[in-house]
Write a protein that holds these residues in place. Structure first.
Motif, short mmCIF file in Angstrom:
data_model
loop_
_atom_site.label_atom_id
_atom_site.label_comp_id
_atom_site.label_asym_id
_atom_site.label_seq_id
_atom_site.Cartn_x
_atom_site.Cartn_y
_atom_site.Cartn_z
N ALA A 153 13.77 -54.85 -10.17
CA ALA A 153 12.88 -54.26 -11.18
C ALA A 153 12.57 -55.29 -12.19
N TYR A 154 13.06 -56.64 -12.16
CA TYR A 154 12.87 -57.43 -13.02
C TYR A 154 11.80 -58.75 -12.73
N ALA A 155 11.57 -58.33 -11.20
CA ALA A 155 10.71 -59.32 -10.59
C ALA A 155 9.43 -59.19 -11.20
N GLU A 156 8.92 -58.20 -11.68
CA GLU A 156 7.51 -58.14 -12.34
C GLU A 156 7.19 -58.58 -13.51
N HIS A 157 8.23 -58.93 -14.28
CA HIS A 157 8.43 -59.26 -15.67
C HIS A 157 7.54 -60.40 -15.88
N PRO A 158 6.66 -60.77 -16.73
CA PRO A 158 5.84 -62.28 -17.01
C PRO A 158 6.79 -63.40 -17.06
N LYS A 159 7.80 -63.27 -17.71
CA LYS A 159 8.94 -64.44 -17.60
C LYS A 159 9.41 -64.52 -16.21
N VAL A 160 9.68 -63.88 -15.49
CA VAL A 160 10.26 -63.99 -14.14
C VAL A 160 9.23 -64.64 -13.26
N LYS A 161 7.98 -64.03 -13.35
CA LYS A 161 6.95 -64.36 -12.50
C LYS A 161 6.55 -65.83 -12.59
N GLN A 162 6.47 -66.13 -14.06
CA GLN A 162 6.22 -67.57 -14.31
C GLN A 162 7.20 -68.54 -13.65
N TYR A 163 8.63 -67.97 -14.00
CA TYR A 163 9.57 -68.88 -13.53
C TYR A 163 9.64 -69.14 -12.00
N ALA A 164 9.26 -68.17 -11.23
CA ALA A 164 9.28 -68.33 -9.92
C ALA A 164 8.17 -69.06 -9.54
N GLU A 165 6.99 -69.22 -10.19
CA GLU A 165 5.82 -69.93 -9.83
C GLU A 165 6.15 -71.41 -9.99
N TRP A 166 7.19 -71.64 -11.15
CA TRP A 166 7.62 -73.12 -11.32
C TRP A 166 8.56 -73.57 -10.18
N LEU A 167 9.30 -72.65 -9.75
CA LEU A 167 10.34 -72.83 -8.57
C LEU A 167 9.35 -73.30 -7.22
N LYS A 168 8.68 -72.56 -7.08
CA LYS A 168 7.56 -72.70 -5.94
C LYS A 168 6.73 -73.95 -5.96
N ARG A 169 6.31 -74.28 -7.04
CA ARG A 169 5.58 -75.47 -7.29
C ARG A 169 6.57 -76.58 -7.21
N LEU A 170 7.60 -76.64 -7.79
CA LEU A 170 8.70 -77.46 -7.66
C LEU A 170 8.95 -77.89 -5.85
N ALA A 171 9.28 -76.92 -5.36
CA ALA A 171 9.37 -77.14 -3.86
C ALA A 171 8.32 -77.82 -3.10
N THR A 172 7.12 -77.63 -3.53
CA THR A 172 6.10 -78.23 -2.83
C THR A 172 5.43 -79.53 -3.68
N ALA A 173 6.05 -79.97 -4.74
CA ALA A 173 5.49 -81.00 -5.58
C ALA A 173 5.40 -82.43 -4.94
N THR A 174 6.49 -82.69 -4.15
CA THR A 174 6.37 -83.80 -3.35
C THR A 174 5.34 -83.88 -2.29
N VAL A 175 4.74 -82.53 -1.47
CA VAL A 175 3.75 -82.58 -0.61
C VAL A 175 2.35 -82.97 -1.56
N VAL A 176 2.33 -82.35 -2.85
CA VAL A 176 1.13 -82.63 -3.46
C VAL A 176 0.90 -84.22 -4.01
#
Length: 364
Positions: free
Chosen positions: A179-202
């Motif tokens: 239920a909490y996955a769609e909260h703006p705070k969570v969506k934003q934080y998940a995006e940070w984590l995904k960007r962190l995982a791909t940061a080295t590639v970029v």
């Protein structure tokens, strides 16, 4: 190279405020509080981003204070008496339209059932027990995510979810659409984590394979070598050498970061959690910033809750350490043993936990 890193930093920097749909429902909030701190300012903060935004403030008068306003439904707010001190208590609540009664003297809260449960978990996870017993903090965090998976509550403490489950573990949980996955705070934080995982590639995408291999080899060449000393100032302007902290009988993680670095900020909860778990067992951290200005550096230390030694020469990418340790991207780090030998480098997320568990818990 510097242009690539600068553009990456802009891309991954923590956003000032996520822009939700213009149709987001607005509801009124009323906070009535008591505090013995007469004459002291109380702050109401919007906790959508890691850089909490102060939306209102008032002064305690005759032991009482009040906040009233309108904001997005289910926005996460915090009330604190000291917005600049990471150690000060933050009372959290969701803006669900129900009146909040908060006692700043004993950190209790009355309101909707959801907010009362949030107050309980916030105190258990962020309060005294977890400060002395990191294992208890993990236990209560996992209990919260299990018991409250059908509510918004975990959104308010999503950073603790990353600390307890690891970045990959938390992202896997979010894929199940709780239920909490769609909260703006969570969506934003998940995006940070995904960007962190791909940061080295970029970061490395603009360089040839030969350049990437050479840079990787240059960094790995330090493993197995004694650390190289350098001299910088702390946040108070006092000069220190790295050798004051390294080679003194304790393990030291030298963490290279900057306040403007999005991946650094996203990784920092992992570093904080590692410090909290292993500091009493023999781990110290020395933060070395590639900031160019003092004010954002000091503010980031406070907002990211980094209770260890901090050094910088405030020269950005022209910093002495970029040359000494061949730093071409951040976050980066060195793990140095009690005798001053570098044993690992560039440990992030679960890799950091795995290495520290191997050292301090005997887990191979």
């Amino acid at each position: 190279m510097k242009k690539i890193l600068f553009l990456l930093a802009l891309l991954l920097a923590v956003p000032a405020q996520a822009q939700e749909s213009a149709k987001a429902q607005q509801v009124k909030y009323t906070v009535k509080g008591v505090s013995k701190e007469n004459g002291k300012t109380v702050y109401l903060e919007d906790k959508l981003t890691s850089n909490a935004k102060v939306v209102d403030s008032t002064v305690v008068a005759k032991g009482k204070f009040v906040f009233k306003g309108v904001a997005d439904k289910d926005a996460i707010f915090a009330i604190t008496l000291d917005k600049d001190n990471w150690q000060s208590w933050h009372t959290l609540f969701f803006n669900d339209g129900k009146t909040i009664l908060v006692n700043m003297n004993d950190s209790t809260l009355k309101g909707s059932p959801l907010n009362e449960r949030l107050a309980y978990y916030n105190k258990e996870i962020m309060g005294v027990p977890s400060n002395y017993y990191p294992e208890y903090r993990d236990k209560m965090t996992k209990k919260m995510f299990e018991d409250e998976c059908g509510t918004l509550l975990p959104a308010a403490l999503i950073v603790e979810g990353q600390r307890a489950f690891g970045s990959k573990g938390l992202l896997r949980m979010l894929e199940e659409k709780p239920a909490y996955a769609e909260h703006p705070k969570v969506k934003q934080y998940a995006e940070w984590l995904k960007r962190l995982a791909t940061a080295t590639v970029v970061v490395t995408s603009g360089r040839t394979d030969e350049q990437k291999a050479a840079e990787k080899a240059a960094k790995k060449a330090f493993i197995g070598q004694q650390f190289t000393d350098f001299e910088m100032v702390d946040t108070l302007g006092n000069t220190h050498k790295l050798s004051e902290y390294v080679g003194k009988g304790r393990w030291v993680l030298v963490d290279f970061w900057a306040s403007w670095c999005g991946p650094c900020r996203a990784e920092m909860p992992n570093v904080v959690a590692a410090y909290e778990k292993y500091h009493t067992k023999g781990l110290d951290i020395v933060g070395v910033s590639l900031d160019g200005k003092k004010e954002p550096w000091v503010k980031a230390i406070a907002s990211l809750k980094m209770p260890w030694v901090h050094l910088s020469d405030l020269k950005g990418w022209e910093s002495l350490v970029t040359k000494v340790y061949k730093i071409n991207a951040i976050p980066d780090n060195l793990l140095i043993n009690p005798q001053g030998k570098i044993v690992a480098r560039d440990l992030m997320g679960e890799e950091l936990y795995t290495k520290l568990a191997e050292i301090f818990d005997g887990k191979n």
